[in-house]
Write a protein that holds these residues in place. Structure first.
Motif, PDB file in Angstrom:
ATOM      1  N   ASN A   1      66.337 -39.272 -16.561  1.00 21.77           N
ATOM      2  CA  ASN A   1      66.811 -37.886 -16.600  1.00 21.77           C
ATOM      3  C   ASN A   1      66.336 -37.100 -15.382  1.00 21.77           C
ATOM      4  O   ASN A   1      67.080 -36.298 -14.827  1.00 21.77           O
ATOM      5  CB  ASN A   1      66.355 -37.183 -17.882  1.00 21.77           C
ATOM      6  CG  ASN A   1      67.149 -37.622 -19.093  1.00 21.77           C
ATOM      7  OD1 ASN A   1      68.236 -38.174 -18.975  1.00 21.77           O
ATOM      8  ND2 ASN A   1      66.585 -37.395 -20.260  1.00 21.77           N
ATOM      9  N   GLN A   2      65.086 -37.305 -14.976  1.00 21.59           N
ATOM     10  CA  GLN A   2      64.553 -36.617 -13.798  1.00 21.59           C
ATOM     11  C   GLN A   2      65.286 -37.066 -12.537  1.00 21.59           C
ATOM     12  O   GLN A   2      65.569 -36.250 -11.653  1.00 21.59           O
ATOM     13  CB  GLN A   2      63.051 -36.871 -13.665  1.00 21.59           C
ATOM     14  CG  GLN A   2      62.232 -36.174 -14.720  1.00 21.59           C
ATOM     15  CD  GLN A   2      60.787 -36.642 -14.691  1.00 21.59           C
ATOM     16  OE1 GLN A   2      60.492 -37.815 -14.521  1.00 21.59           O
ATOM     17  NE2 GLN A   2      59.871 -35.694 -14.884  1.00 21.59           N
ATOM     18  N   MET A   3      65.587 -38.354 -12.449  1.00 25.50           N
ATOM     19  CA  MET A   3      66.306 -38.873 -11.280  1.00 25.50           C
ATOM     20  C   MET A   3      67.722 -38.295 -11.244  1.00 25.50           C
ATOM     21  O   MET A   3      68.219 -37.925 -10.188  1.00 25.50           O
ATOM     22  CB  MET A   3      66.350 -40.399 -11.310  1.00 25.50           C
ATOM     23  CG  MET A   3      66.859 -41.004 -10.034  1.00 25.50           C
ATOM     24  SD  MET A   3      65.931 -40.606  -8.531  1.00 25.50           S
ATOM     25  CE  MET A   3      64.402 -41.437  -8.811  1.00 25.50           C
ATOM     26  N   GLU A   4      68.359 -38.175 -12.400  1.00 23.73           N
ATOM     27  CA  GLU A   4      69.692 -37.584 -12.465  1.00 23.73           C
ATOM     28  C   GLU A   4      69.635 -36.116 -12.060  1.00 23.73           C
ATOM     29  O   GLU A   4      70.507 -35.624 -11.336  1.00 23.73           O
ATOM     30  CB  GLU A   4      70.271 -37.743 -13.882  1.00 23.73           C
ATOM     31  CG  GLU A   4      71.646 -37.157 -14.058  1.00 23.73           C
ATOM     32  CD  GLU A   4      72.732 -37.846 -13.237  1.00 23.73           C
ATOM     33  OE1 GLU A   4      73.847 -37.305 -13.208  1.00 23.73           O
ATOM     34  OE2 GLU A   4      72.490 -38.895 -12.606  1.00 23.73           O
ATOM     35  N   HIS A   5      68.612 -35.402 -12.505  1.00 28.85           N
ATOM     36  CA  HIS A   5      68.440 -33.999 -12.120  1.00 28.85           C
ATOM     37  C   HIS A   5      68.272 -33.886 -10.602  1.00 28.85           C
ATOM     38  O   HIS A   5      68.860 -33.018  -9.956  1.00 28.85           O
ATOM     39  CB  HIS A   5      67.237 -33.390 -12.844  1.00 28.85           C
ATOM     40  CG  HIS A   5      66.955 -31.979 -12.440  1.00 28.85           C
ATOM     41  ND1 HIS A   5      67.736 -30.920 -12.846  1.00 28.85           N
ATOM     42  CD2 HIS A   5      65.987 -31.465 -11.642  1.00 28.85           C
ATOM     43  CE1 HIS A   5      67.262 -29.807 -12.328  1.00 28.85           C
ATOM     44  NE2 HIS A   5      66.199 -30.114 -11.589  1.00 28.85           N
ATOM     45  N   LYS A   6      67.479 -34.782 -10.013  1.00 31.58           N
ATOM     46  CA  LYS A   6      67.264 -34.785  -8.557  1.00 31.58           C
ATOM     47  C   LYS A   6      68.576 -35.066  -7.827  1.00 31.58           C
ATOM     48  O   LYS A   6      68.885 -34.444  -6.826  1.00 31.58           O
ATOM     49  CB  LYS A   6      66.207 -35.821  -8.186  1.00 31.58           C
ATOM     50  CG  LYS A   6      65.838 -35.871  -6.726  1.00 31.58           C
ATOM     51  CD  LYS A   6      65.281 -34.590  -6.193  1.00 31.58           C
ATOM     52  CE  LYS A   6      63.876 -34.341  -6.647  1.00 31.58           C
ATOM     53  NZ  LYS A   6      63.290 -33.120  -6.058  1.00 31.58           N
ATOM     54  N   ARG A   7      69.381 -35.997  -8.349  1.00 31.12           N
ATOM     55  CA  ARG A   7      70.680 -36.313  -7.743  1.00 31.12           C
ATOM     56  C   ARG A   7      71.558 -35.065  -7.705  1.00 31.12           C
ATOM     57  O   ARG A   7      72.143 -34.740  -6.670  1.00 31.12           O
ATOM     58  CB  ARG A   7      71.380 -37.418  -8.539  1.00 31.12           C
ATOM     59  CG  ARG A   7      72.747 -37.789  -7.964  1.00 31.12           C
ATOM     60  CD  ARG A   7      73.542 -38.661  -8.907  1.00 31.12           C
ATOM     61  NE  ARG A   7      74.002 -37.955 -10.086  1.00 31.12           N
ATOM     62  CZ  ARG A   7      75.048 -37.122 -10.126  1.00 31.12           C
ATOM     63  NH1 ARG A   7      75.742 -36.865  -9.041  1.00 31.12           N
ATOM     64  NH2 ARG A   7      75.404 -36.530 -11.249  1.00 31.12           N
ATOM     65  N   ILE A   8      71.625 -34.350  -8.815  1.00 30.98           N
ATOM     66  CA  ILE A   8      72.440 -33.135  -8.891  1.00 30.98           C
ATOM     67  C   ILE A   8      71.878 -32.060  -7.967  1.00 30.98           C
ATOM     68  O   ILE A   8      72.617 -31.394  -7.241  1.00 30.98           O
ATOM     69  CB  ILE A   8      72.524 -32.641 -10.345  1.00 30.98           C
ATOM     70  CG1 ILE A   8      73.330 -33.647 -11.169  1.00 30.98           C
ATOM     71  CG2 ILE A   8      73.138 -31.247 -10.424  1.00 30.98           C
ATOM     72  CD1 ILE A   8      73.227 -33.447 -12.659  1.00 30.98           C
ATOM     73  N   GLN A   9      70.563 -31.902  -7.976  1.00 34.93           N
ATOM     74  CA  GLN A   9      69.897 -30.892  -7.139  1.00 34.93           C
ATOM     75  C   GLN A   9      70.196 -31.137  -5.661  1.00 34.93           C
ATOM     76  O   GLN A   9      70.399 -30.189  -4.893  1.00 34.93           O
ATOM     77  CB  GLN A   9      68.392 -30.951  -7.400  1.00 34.93           C
ATOM     78  CG  GLN A   9      67.571 -29.948  -6.646  1.00 34.93           C
ATOM     79  CD  GLN A   9      66.077 -30.126  -6.946  1.00 34.93           C
ATOM     80  OE1 GLN A   9      65.609 -31.241  -7.191  1.00 34.93           O
ATOM     81  NE2 GLN A   9      65.356 -29.035  -6.945  1.00 34.93           N
ATOM     82  N   LEU A  10      70.240 -32.390  -5.245  1.00 35.72           N
ATOM     83  CA  LEU A  10      70.505 -32.731  -3.850  1.00 35.72           C
ATOM     84  C   LEU A  10      72.000 -32.728  -3.511  1.00 35.72           C
ATOM     85  O   LEU A  10      72.374 -32.883  -2.353  1.00 35.72           O
ATOM     86  CB  LEU A  10      69.909 -34.100  -3.521  1.00 35.72           C
ATOM     87  CG  LEU A  10      68.389 -34.191  -3.556  1.00 35.72           C
ATOM     88  CD1 LEU A  10      67.939 -35.649  -3.418  1.00 35.72           C
ATOM     89  CD2 LEU A  10      67.772 -33.326  -2.469  1.00 35.72           C
ATOM     90  N   GLY A  11      72.853 -32.593  -4.512  1.00 33.18           N
ATOM     91  CA  GLY A  11      74.291 -32.585  -4.278  1.00 33.18           C
ATOM     92  C   GLY A  11      74.849 -33.957  -3.966  1.00 33.18           C
ATOM     93  O   GLY A  11      75.829 -34.079  -3.228  1.00 33.18           O
TER      94      GLY A  11
END
Length: 118
Positions: free
Chosen positions: A8-18
């Motif tokens: 979930n944290q990695m997915e959040h980071k992916r979204i945050q980075l666009g």
């Protein structure tokens, strides 16, 4: 301090980075831990992975292809030959351009070394 990112944290980071996609290999103990993020316009096909590598075939929107390997050499010198053997085995399947990035854990010049034995 050891930190491990959950899916979930990695997915959040992916979204945050666009970014459009991510492949993540969690670290084991104090070593390793790899992630590959990419933006839209690339078709990324995961070919293989381990704690020390992520190997993909990337097809760009114009149809050109290249292989990309995110590589982490074993931190222990006496075990590093396994890392190099993995890279050698991967090379047998390459047909075209190949990019290898990240940390080989090799010191080419003694002036680049800090701390520890000479």
């Amino acid at each position: 301090m050891e930190t491990k990112m959950t899916a979930n944290q990695m997915e959040h980071k992916r979204i945050q980075l666009g970014m459009e996609g991510v492949v993540n290999v969690a670290r084991v103990g104090l070593g390793g831990g790899l992630a590959l993020f990419w933006r839209s316009g690339w078709d990324v096909r995961l070919l293989s992975y381990s704690v020390g590598h992520i190997h993909v075939l990337i097809t760009e929107s114009n149809g050109s292809q290249f292989y990309l390997t995110v590589f982490y050499g074993h931190p222990e010198t006496q075990q590093r030959h396994h890392s190099w053997e993995r890279l050698r085995r991967l090379s047998y399947s390459i047909q075209g351009a190949w990019v290898v990035v990240r940390d080989f854990n090799e010191i080419l010049l003694s002036k680049d070394k800090r701390g520890g034995r000479e």
